[in-house]
Design an enzyme around this catalytic site. Structure first.
Site, PDB file in Angstrom:
ATOM      1  N   THR A  95       0.820  -1.211   0.000  1.00  0.00           N
ATOM      2  CA  THR A  95       0.000   0.000   0.000  1.00  0.00           C
ATOM      3  C   THR A  95       0.854   1.262   0.000  1.00  0.00           C
ATOM      4  OG1 THR A  95      -1.551   1.295   1.347  1.00  0.00           O
ATOM      5  CG2 THR A  95      -0.151  -0.224   2.536  1.00  0.00           C
ATOM      6  N   ASP A  96       0.290   2.332  -0.557  1.00  0.00           N
ATOM      7  CA  ASP A  96       0.999   3.623  -0.543  1.00  0.00           C
ATOM      8  C   ASP A  96       1.097   4.192   0.874  1.00  0.00           C
ATOM      9  OD1 ASP A  96      -1.662   4.349  -0.141  1.00  0.00           O
ATOM     10  OD2 ASP A  96      -1.739   5.816  -1.771  1.00  0.00           O
ATOM     11  N   GLU A  97       0.307   3.631   1.803  1.00  0.00           N
ATOM     12  CA  GLU A  97       0.332   4.171   3.166  1.00  0.00           C
ATOM     13  C   GLU A  97       1.681   3.972   3.847  1.00  0.00           C
ATOM     14  OE1 GLU A  97      -3.015   3.568   5.697  1.00  0.00           O
ATOM     15  OE2 GLU A  97      -4.428   3.668   4.050  1.00  0.00           O
TER      16      GLU A  97
ATOM     17  N   TYR B  77      -1.747  -0.182  11.136  1.00  0.00           N
ATOM     18  CA  TYR B  77      -1.967  -0.870   9.849  1.00  0.00           C
ATOM     19  C   TYR B  77      -0.797  -0.642   8.898  1.00  0.00           C
ATOM     20  CZ  TYR B  77      -3.414  -1.349   4.987  1.00  0.00           C
ATOM     21  OH  TYR B  77      -3.427  -1.662   3.643  1.00  0.00           O
TER      22      TYR B  77
ATOM     23  N   LYS C 147       2.063  -3.265   7.350  1.00  0.00           N
ATOM     24  CA  LYS C 147       2.266  -3.481   5.912  1.00  0.00           C
ATOM     25  C   LYS C 147       3.716  -3.152   5.537  1.00  0.00           C
ATOM     26  CE  LYS C 147      -0.339  -4.397   3.067  1.00  0.00           C
ATOM     27  NZ  LYS C 147      -0.697  -5.722   2.504  1.00  0.00           N
TER      28      LYS C 147
END
Ligand code: NAD
Ligand code: TDX
Length: 342
Positions: free
Chosen positions: A125-127, A153, A157
């Site tokens: 994810t870009d997060e 979260y 990741k």
């Protein structure tokens, strides 16, 4: 080829399975999913009886079970979608995020090492890049942007991504990693912004916008994400990270207003509620690498994608009404029941 798709009963994994069965009918797809609250077997109903499809209920942290499945199936490729995926839940209880997202990923890669594999692909994810300020629209996340996470979260990741790259360098595992922006489309669990707002609108319930709603997300239609992963599996370079996004930045409040308009509901349903803790301001992907190396470009314009998505939720009320009538009620009460307004 035999491809194990983990988390295939969830939102993006199921859309990926539909894409792969259509685009590559010669391949065999084995879906491995624990069926957590976010997994839904009814989503896979239409493909369940295909001769080149198998569903196995299994936890990616279950080492023995995973090894047994690898022994049976001898997969050529593993695509790991299985994850705890909701930021708000990770703020309530990080532990299952660490377990599934980090430990589970390592178990899958241990199986890949033990039995041999053509490719292990990690859906990231870009997060993991943290967030960008609203007053610097010139800044974007590239693959070189440092990892700087905000939530349990995104940290879990990021931990998984780092482990994947370590397995490549240390053990020579043939891996690729993709990091995608926010997805939307059919079969997204109604805890996420777009389906939650659609479902609440249709039930004439308040629309809980966190804070002022000025946070920006970079929205990509799920099918475009699936096509990008397919391309990375076939043409991507081993050991590389690919960012996926479509330069489609929108403020939350504008998305919610758009949904109100599309469903002919009054904006007075919008309620500004207490902000998410550690709330990231802006995500924006620079997808130049995947475009340059693999020729990928998003095909679905936001106006078309959101129209299709809203139409899908209108036509599939059974799918989401069933979800929101169960355990989801407790979740909703816990998350939104005592949330103050601002
Ligand atoms: P989702 O929550 O809709 O689905 C997750 C699936 O994984 C469910 O079917 C669930 O049952 C399964 N699962 C969870 N824990 C498991 C375990 N221990 N063992 C086996 N299966 C398990 O998630 P999603 O939105 O489809 O996201 C899929 C992946 O894509 C995730 O890795 C997520 O981090 C990543 N991602 C999502 C987005 C997005 O906008 N939704 C964007 C970028 C990346
Ligand atoms: O009720 C809400 N009100 C609200 O204002 C919800 C559920 C969300 N929001 C805001 C928070 C975010 O700024 O909307 C934005 C989008 O929220 P989510 O749908 O929860 O997505 P986000 O937190 O951006 O994370 C998503 O994109 C990256 C996915 O859930 C992740 O799995 C993915 O990695």
């Amino acid at each position: 080829m035999t491809i194990i798709v983990t988390g295939g009963a969830g939102f993006i994994g199921s859309n990926f399975i539909f894409h792969m069965l259509d685009a590559h009918p010669e391949d065999r797809i084995v879906c491995l999913d624990k069926l957590t609250y976010a997994g839904n077997l009814s989503t896979l109903r239409d493909v369940m009886d295909r001769p080149n499809f198998r569903f196995v209920r299994l936890d990616i942290c279950d080492r023995e079970g995973v090894y047994r499945l690898f022994e049976e199936e001898h997969p050529d490729i593993v695509v790991n979608f299985a994850a705890e995926s909701h930021v708000d839940r990770s703020i309530e209880d990080p532990s299952v995020f660490l377990q599934t997202n980090i430990i589970g990923t390592s178990v899958l890669m241990d199986a890949c090492r033990k039995y041999g594999i053509g490719r292990f692909h990690q859906v990231g994810t870009d997060e993991v890049y943290g967030d960008l300020p609203l007053d610097r629209p010139d800044l974007f996340f590239t693959e070189e942007t440092p990892i700087r996470t905000s939530s349990p979260y995104s940290s879990s990741k990021a931990g998984a991504d780092l482990l994947v790259m370590a397995y490549h360098r240390t053990f020579g595992l043939p891996v690729t990693v993709s990091r995608c922006s926010n997805n939307y489309g059919p079969y997204q669990f109604p805890e996420k912004l777009i389906p939650l707002m659609i479902a609440n609108c249709l039930n004439d319930k308040p629309l809980p916008v966190y804070g002022e709603g000025l946070n920006v997300r970079d929205w990509l239609y799920v099918e475009d994400h699936c096509k990008a992963i397919d391309l990375i599996l076939r043409k991507g370079r081993v050991g590389e990270v690919y960012n996926i996004g479509g330069h489609n930045e929108m403020r939350n409040i504008d998305i919610v207003k758009l949904i109100c308009r599309a469903l002919d509901k009054p904006e007075s349903l919008i309620t500004h509620v207490t902000d998410r803790k550690g709330h990231d301001m802006r995500y924006a992907i620079d997808p130049a690498k995947i475009h340059r190396e693999l020729g990928w470009l998003p095909e679905t314009k936001f106006e078309d994608g959101i129209r299709r998505t809203i139409a899908w939720y209108l036509e599939h009320r059974d799918w989401w009404q069933e979800i929101i009538s169960g355990e989801y009620q407790n979740y909703y009460e816990k998350m939104y029941g005592n949330r103050g307004t601002v």
